[in-house]
Write a protein that holds these residues in place. Structure first.
Motif, PDB file in Angstrom:
ATOM      1  N   ARG A 124      46.370  46.422  35.594  1.00  0.00           N
ATOM      2  CA  ARG A 124      46.276  45.513  34.453  1.00  0.00           C
ATOM      3  C   ARG A 124      46.225  46.247  33.112  1.00  0.00           C
ATOM      4  O   ARG A 124      46.878  45.840  32.162  1.00  0.00           O
ATOM      5  N   SER A 130      50.973  41.948  34.138  1.00  0.00           N
ATOM      6  CA  SER A 130      50.371  40.623  34.022  1.00  0.00           C
ATOM      7  C   SER A 130      49.501  40.343  35.240  1.00  0.00           C
ATOM      8  O   SER A 130      49.554  41.059  36.241  1.00  0.00           O
ATOM      9  N   VAL A 131      48.724  39.294  35.148  1.00  0.00           N
ATOM     10  CA  VAL A 131      47.881  38.886  36.275  1.00  0.00           C
ATOM     11  C   VAL A 131      48.756  38.577  37.490  1.00  0.00           C
ATOM     12  O   VAL A 131      48.458  38.981  38.615  1.00  0.00           O
ATOM     13  N   THR A 132      49.857  37.874  37.261  1.00  0.00           N
ATOM     14  CA  THR A 132      50.759  37.500  38.353  1.00  0.00           C
ATOM     15  C   THR A 132      51.383  38.731  39.009  1.00  0.00           C
ATOM     16  O   THR A 132      51.441  38.822  40.241  1.00  0.00           O
ATOM     17  N   THR A 134      50.212  41.777  39.034  1.00  0.00           N
ATOM     18  CA  THR A 134      49.142  42.493  39.732  1.00  0.00           C
ATOM     19  C   THR A 134      48.818  41.808  41.048  1.00  0.00           C
ATOM     20  O   THR A 134      48.636  42.464  42.074  1.00  0.00           O
ATOM     21  N   SER A 142      46.210  35.035  41.965  1.00  0.00           N
ATOM     22  CA  SER A 142      45.963  35.338  40.552  1.00  0.00           C
ATOM     23  C   SER A 142      44.482  35.183  40.212  1.00  0.00           C
ATOM     24  O   SER A 142      43.940  35.950  39.424  1.00  0.00           O
ATOM     25  N   ALA A 143      43.849  34.193  40.834  1.00  0.00           N
ATOM     26  CA  ALA A 143      42.417  33.993  40.600  1.00  0.00           C
ATOM     27  C   ALA A 143      41.613  35.201  41.065  1.00  0.00           C
ATOM     28  O   ALA A 143      40.652  35.613  40.402  1.00  0.00           O
ATOM     29  N   VAL A 145      42.653  38.283  41.124  1.00  0.00           N
ATOM     30  CA  VAL A 145      42.879  39.353  40.143  1.00  0.00           C
ATOM     31  C   VAL A 145      42.001  39.125  38.911  1.00  0.00           C
ATOM     32  O   VAL A 145      41.367  40.060  38.414  1.00  0.00           O
ATOM     33  N   ARG A 146      41.964  37.888  38.422  1.00  0.00           N
ATOM     34  CA  ARG A 146      41.124  37.609  37.243  1.00  0.00           C
ATOM     35  C   ARG A 146      39.652  37.873  37.544  1.00  0.00           C
ATOM     36  O   ARG A 146      38.938  38.471  36.733  1.00  0.00           O
ATOM     37  N   THR A 147      39.190  37.467  38.718  1.00  0.00           N
ATOM     38  CA  THR A 147      37.798  37.691  39.101  1.00  0.00           C
ATOM     39  C   THR A 147      37.508  39.184  39.212  1.00  0.00           C
ATOM     40  O   THR A 147      36.505  39.673  38.681  1.00  0.00           O
ATOM     41  N   SER A 149      39.125  41.642  37.816  1.00  0.00           N
ATOM     42  CA  SER A 149      39.208  42.243  36.480  1.00  0.00           C
ATOM     43  C   SER A 149      37.907  42.052  35.720  1.00  0.00           C
ATOM     44  O   SER A 149      37.370  43.000  35.143  1.00  0.00           O
ATOM     45  N   THR A 150      37.410  40.832  35.728  1.00  0.00           N
ATOM     46  CA  THR A 150      36.177  40.529  35.005  1.00  0.00           C
ATOM     47  C   THR A 150      35.016  41.346  35.552  1.00  0.00           C
ATOM     48  O   THR A 150      34.250  41.961  34.788  1.00  0.00           O
TER      49      THR A 150
END
Length: 170
Positions: A124, A130-132, A134, A142-143, A145-147, A149-150
């Motif tokens: 990232r 992008s999230v997608t 990754t 994608s969720a 990846v966002r989790t 990442s955070t």
């Protein structure tokens, strides 16, 4: 493999090797020997599929995907028996100044992240994917990846604390 395909692969490998190595160094938290092994394995796998143009719409992106997957497979195997250390080896004073200190601190913080979190951070924020993209590389949603990442960024902030400001000011 035909000569023209082989020479095209050689050109590709020469052009991408440096970038793959830098990404591998980040994934391995500065273990240059393992990074070299990962790049060699990646290029070996790329060579095998080089003639199949359907898989290689974007060879550079495909190589990065292969690199991350080779890294994650290595982390799962851990057949070498080596274990990461919580401490960085002693560094001379000249190497411990400026950018070198910041690099060592960041590599140490990356080393403490779980392998998948480290892969998400590298893809990232180093690869600027992008999230997608990754999510596709890691075969997760994608969720997820966002989790990851955070959580990974929160862990990095907790590890680096206020120290990062004094190094970034240099």
């Amino acid at each position: 493999m035909r000569r023209s395909q082989e020479s095209a692969f050689r050109e590709f490998a020469a052009a991408r090797m440096g970038h793959l190595f830098r990404s591998a160094c980040l994934l391995t938290s500065g273990d240059t020997y393992l990074a070299e092994d990962l790049v060699q394995e990646t290029l070996g796998r790329m060579y095998v599929v080089w003639g199949r143009s359907s898989k290689l719409g974007n060879p550079a992106a495909y190589a990065q995907t292969v690199l991350v997957r080779v890294f994650l497979a290595h982390q799962r195997r851990r057949s070498s028996g080596e274990r990461p250390s919580d401490e960085i080896p002693e560094v001379s004073e000249t190497a411990a100044q400026g950018d070198a200190s910041l690099r060592l601190m960041l590599l140490d913080a990356l080393r403490k992240l779980p392998a998948k979190d480290r892969a998400v951070v590298v893809l990232r924020y180093w690869e600027d994917r992008s999230v997608t993209e990754t999510a596709d590389v890691l075969n997760v949603s994608s969720a997820a990846v966002r989790t990851r990442s955070t959580r990974a960024l929160a862990r990095l902030r907790a590890q680096l604390g206020d120290n990062i400001g004094e190094f970034a000011a240099h």
